[in-house]
Design an enzyme around this catalytic site. Structure first.
Site, short mmCIF file in Angstrom:
data_model
loop_
_atom_site.label_atom_id
_atom_site.label_comp_id
_atom_site.label_asym_id
_atom_site.label_seq_id
_atom_site.Cartn_x
_atom_site.Cartn_y
_atom_site.Cartn_z
N ASP A 332 0.83 -1.21 0.00
CA ASP A 332 0.00 0.00 0.00
C ASP A 332 0.86 1.25 0.00
O ASP A 332 2.04 1.23 0.37
CB ASP A 332 -0.92 0.02 1.23
CG ASP A 332 -0.15 -0.13 2.54
OD1 ASP A 332 0.83 -0.91 2.57
OD2 ASP A 332 -0.51 0.53 3.53
N GLU A 333 0.24 2.34 -0.41
CA GLU A 333 0.79 3.70 -0.30
C GLU A 333 2.24 3.80 -0.80
O GLU A 333 3.13 4.26 -0.08
CB GLU A 333 0.66 4.19 1.16
CG GLU A 333 -0.79 4.24 1.59
CD GLU A 333 -1.02 4.85 2.98
OE1 GLU A 333 -1.81 5.80 3.06
OE2 GLU A 333 -0.43 4.38 3.96
N TYR A 334 2.44 3.39 -2.02
CA TYR A 334 3.76 3.50 -2.63
C TYR A 334 3.77 4.69 -3.59
O TYR A 334 2.72 5.16 -4.02
CB TYR A 334 4.07 2.19 -3.38
CG TYR A 334 5.49 2.09 -3.88
CD1 TYR A 334 6.57 2.17 -3.02
CD2 TYR A 334 5.74 1.91 -5.25
CE1 TYR A 334 7.87 2.08 -3.49
CE2 TYR A 334 7.04 1.80 -5.73
CZ TYR A 334 8.11 1.90 -4.85
OH TYR A 334 9.39 1.80 -5.30
#
Ligand SMILES: *[C@@H]1O[C@H](CO)[C@@H](O)[C@H](O)[C@H]1NC(C)=O
Ligand SMILES: *[C@@H]1O[C@H](CO)[C@@H](O)[C@H](O)[C@H]1NC(C)=O
Ligand SMILES: *[C@@H]1O[C@H](CO)[C@@H](O)[C@H](O)[C@H]1NC(C)=O
Ligand SMILES: *[C@@H]1O[C@H](CO)[C@@H](O)[C@H](O)[C@H]1NC(C)=O
Ligand SMILES: *[C@@H]1O[C@H](CO)[C@@H](O)[C@H](O)[C@H]1NC(C)=O
Ligand SMILES: *[C@@H]1O[C@H](CO)[C@@H](O)[C@H](O)[C@H]1NC(C)=O
Ligand SMILES: *[C@@H]1O[C@H](CO)[C@@H](O)[C@H](O)[C@H]1NC(C)=O
Ligand SMILES: *[C@@H]1O[C@H](CO)[C@@H](O)[C@H](O)[C@H]1NC(C)=O
Ligand SMILES: *[C@@H]1O[C@H](CO)[C@@H](O)[C@H](O)[C@H]1NC(C)=O
EC number: 3.2.1.52
Length: 669
Positions: A332-334
């Site tokens: 997530d959240e890359y």
């Protein structure tokens, strides 16, 4: 008439279970009930006893212990045998794998989690097709016993009305995620959590086992190495991965983890481990800084030649620990600038994990711009945020989806950003208002919801994040946030929406929660009222109290006259109360919370400590003080917050304390 309605309503309320049973048909009006007495015996079909892992017999033995603890009776050891005849005189619980039903989830997928039951005068029979189904049947039985006992006149002969029926979960994935990356938890706490969750037929605990705090002042400045980051699986001391876990006191040894996993499995709960990369990866880059994207130490540079081999070597080391048939690789959240390599990374990791272990892979839904590749549909997507992913579109594209939509299913340890981003516990009002079940992703846009029976909809995982780290919460406080949430999630992922009314849930939940066997997360004292009373000057050392920890609400009062400013006033396995600054220590995280009050030496001071599930306060000389912490809200501001502590009751005046402690009373309120 009104009286009758009220009576029936009361009866109905008393009989509701969490989760609700699919069908239960009462026997003919004159059929005698099954009566639980201390003579009750448990018989397992000799033919089926050794089928499954855990086997039917293994589950039956755990059930025996639970039955003994719920009833207070010395229930006999499990026997192997055949179905008792209808003339049998001893009340018998009989477990077998002789179910005739082909159980399926709503998706149409076949499952061994269902069971049939027949309750008659002579026996309470549970039949499943796999041992796990029979296990869930034993949870139903125990809940019925708890509820029937709560209104029974004679608790040595508790009647369960004759009935028969069947029950099967609506969804396969019924889970809770705990952020164990930003907050350390002991394996004993997690084992108790599995046991508690299992009582409400929750079937998985997802462990988010690596992460870092997020504070841009540290992350994007010179002090990025000082920001808390952790990875919980402990490599062997001589492993090349040892540098990944510098703080070994906050990790789980293989033996401890395997014991935890065995506890969870024995209760029908699968541990789903997560190692989060390529974002949330500060713990990796503190170890190997060359793997970071320059200026973003929490993001791995997937094009660096060391990165993928390193991440794979970590999975290669730990995959053999895990018995689940699926693991979670985070994702997530890359950084959105690297969508192409990101997709390829996920596909490579999924293929790698499949070839190493045969296991499947889950990722968090992550909104990336279109790239030259897509994520394989073999990967299950755990949706949590619009518009990162739009579940109806994922389902359309052939992905299997788990609903963790934050608007319904997110909570944060102690409090969320700004105080109101997420509720403390799953929001029951919202659940009833929206008829929430795993097919509901949006409260306002029905076009974003799917049907309960969509074949790609696997179920739901609620999440408790620990954005504020170790010093934000005690394990006790985490339990308080999860206790009702797990029951509510159990109801809606097993039985779906529209079964229990809010009143039924509210009436039943406290009884079931208090009776959930095999754990004592609330640290309830076995005796109510006074747990400890030491009149006059107390002998220092062991108190001899029946409980070594007592959960709130309680009052602890004592008079202390210290001769030196050191030592521990009260000590227990969960907490200690130090004299200096009246500091509470949370033992599992090694965190200290000073009250900021120094008691005078060689003078007697009366101290009263009051705790509730949301605060602990001391009254000294007519003044009230609260034990507080300070939460770093993502670098924006510091938020003071109250702490709730277990009372330490095992010993008194230890670890260097000199002086007297007298007139001690610990009362469970
Ligand atoms: C059970 O039902 C499922 C779904 O309808 C089907 O795929 C499966 O073959 C059935 N199994 C048996 C043993 O009948
Ligand atoms: C990632 O590492 C590669 C190989 O060392 C390098 O060429 C590339 O510039 C790095 N990416 C970024 C964003 O720094
Ligand atoms: C996709 O794009 C990435 C860069 O964004 C590149 O590294 C990769 O080789 C490309 N893959 C294919 C299959 O073209
Ligand atoms: C679902 O939600 C997304 C994001 O909020 C929105 O763009 C979309 O129009 C909604 N409806 C459907 C059917 O995708
Ligand atoms: C307290 O009493 C002890 C022992 O009697 C003595 O050594 C110490 O100086 C006293 N401290 C104070 C602050 O009175
Ligand atoms: C582990 O050790 C560190 C450094 O000594 C300490 O700050 C931390 O509180 C310890 N953690 C636990 C769980 O005791
Ligand atoms: C006592 O607590 C106060 C307030 O938290 C703190 O400023 C002080 O340093 C503490 N003193 C000791 C000796 O721990
Ligand atoms: C709790 O930890 C945070 C870092 O995560 C720190 O900023 C804060 O000062 C700590 N609070 C207390 C009361 O020590
Ligand atoms: C702690 O609890 C008390 C009593 O409920 C409340 O008045 C106080 O504002 C709370 N403190 C914080 C920091 O929230």
């Amino acid at each position: 008439m009104l009286l009758l309605v009220v009576l029936l309503a009361l009866l109905g309320v008393a009989l509701a279970q969490i989760p609700s049973i699919q069908t239960s048909v009462p026997a003919k009006s004159r059929a005698a009930p099954f009566v639980f007495t201390p003579l009750v015996r448990i018989v397992v079909s000799a033919r089926d006893a050794h089928t499954g892992s855990p086997s039917l017999l293994d589950f039956a033995r755990t059930f025996r212990d639970d039955l003994a603890s719920v009833s207070g009776w010395p229930v006999a050891q499990v026997q192997l045998g055949v179905e008792p005849s209808s003339l049998a005189l001893v009340p018998t619980v009989y477990l077998s794998l002789g179910a005739k039903t082909n159980f399926t989830y709503l998706s149409g997928m076949s499952t061994g989690e269902g069971y049939e039951f027949d309750i008659s005068r002579a026996s309470y029979t549970i039949r499943a097709t796999e041992a796990l189904g029979a296990w869930w049947g034993t949870r139903t039985l125990l809940q019925q016993l708890v509820l029937a006992r709560s209104t029974a006149k004679n608790t040595l002969a508790v009647s369960i009305p004759a009935a028969s029926g069947r029950d099967v979960p609506s969804w396969e994935v019924r889970g809770a995620m705990l952020d164990v990356g930003r907050h350390f938890f002991t394996t004993s706490f997690l084992g108790e959590l599995c046991t508690y969750a299992s009582f409400f037929k929750i079937s998985s605990l997802h462990l988010h086992a690596s992460d870092n705090l997020w504070d841009p002042r540290f992350l994007y400045g010179v002090d990025w190495r000082k920001l808390y980051a952790a990875f919980r699986f402990q490599p062997a001391a001589d492993s090349p991965l040892a540098g990944l876990v510098p703080q070994r006191n906050e990790s789980w040894s293989r033996a401890d983890f395997l014991a935890l996993q065995a506890t969870c499995t024995a209760h029908g709960v699968t541990l789903v481990p997560e190692v989060d990369t390529p974002g949330h990866s500060l713990v990796f880059t503190k170890w190997k800084p060359e793997m970071a994207i320059p200026g973003q130490p929490d993001n791995l540079n997937l094009s660096h030649p060391e990165t993928i081999p390193t991440v794979q070597s970590v999975w290669r080391e730990f995959l053999p620990w895990f018995t689940s048939n699926e693991v979670h690789i985070g994702a997530d959240e890359y950084d959105r600038a690297f969508a192409g390599v990101y997709n390829e990374f996920i596909n490579d990791m999924a293929a790698f994990i499949k070839s190493e272990s045969g296991k499947g892979v889950r990722v968090w839904g992550t909104g990336m711009p279109p790239a030259n590749s897509t994520i394989s549909t073999d990967v299950t997507i755990q949706h949590w945020n619009f518009p990162d992913t739009v579940p109806v579109q994922l389902l359309e594209q052939g992905y299997r989806v788990i609903n963790s939509e934050q608007a319904f299913l997110y909570t944060d340890g102690k409090t969320s950003y700004g105080g109101d981003q997420f509720p403390q516990e799953l929001d029951a009002d919202l659940f009833w208002r929206t008829n929430w079940a795993p097919n509901i992703f949006s409260a306002s846009d029905p076009s974003n919801n799917t049907t309960p029976d969509h074949p790609g909809l696997r179920g739901s995982v609620m999440a408790l994040w620990n954005d504020w780290g170790n010093n934000a919460t005690t394990p006790l406080e985490i339990y308080f946030q999860l206790a009702q949430s797990l029951a509510l999630l159990g109801e809606r992922t097993w039985a779906g929406a529209g079964q229990l009314t809010r009143d039924e849930f509210d009436a039943t939940y406290p009884l079931l929660s208090a009776a959930a066997p095999g754990q004592n997360l609330a640290r309830r004292a076995s005796v109510s009222g006074t747990v400890l009373r030491l009149p006059g000057r107390a002998r220092l050392g062991n108190t001899g109290a029946k409980a070594s920890s007592v959960g709130p609400p309680y009052t602890l009062s004592f008079t202390v006259s210290p001769r030196a400013a050191k030592g521990v006033l009260f000590s227990g396995p969960d907490t200690k109360l130090h004299l200096s600054n009246l500091t509470f220590e949370d033992v599992p995280t090694g965190t200290f919370y000073p009250l900021g009050v120094e008691l005078p030496l060689n003078t007697s001071t009366r101290v009263e400590v009051h705790a509730t599930r949301s605060e602990t306060r001391a009254i000294i000389g007519g003044q009230t003080y609260f034990w507080e912490t300070l939460l770093d809200m993502w670098g924006d501001y510091m938020q003071p917050a109250n702490m709730s502590f277990v009372a330490p009751a095992a010993s008194i005046g230890v670890e260097g304390f000199v002086g007297t402690i007298s007139d001690v009373v610990l009362r469970a309120d």
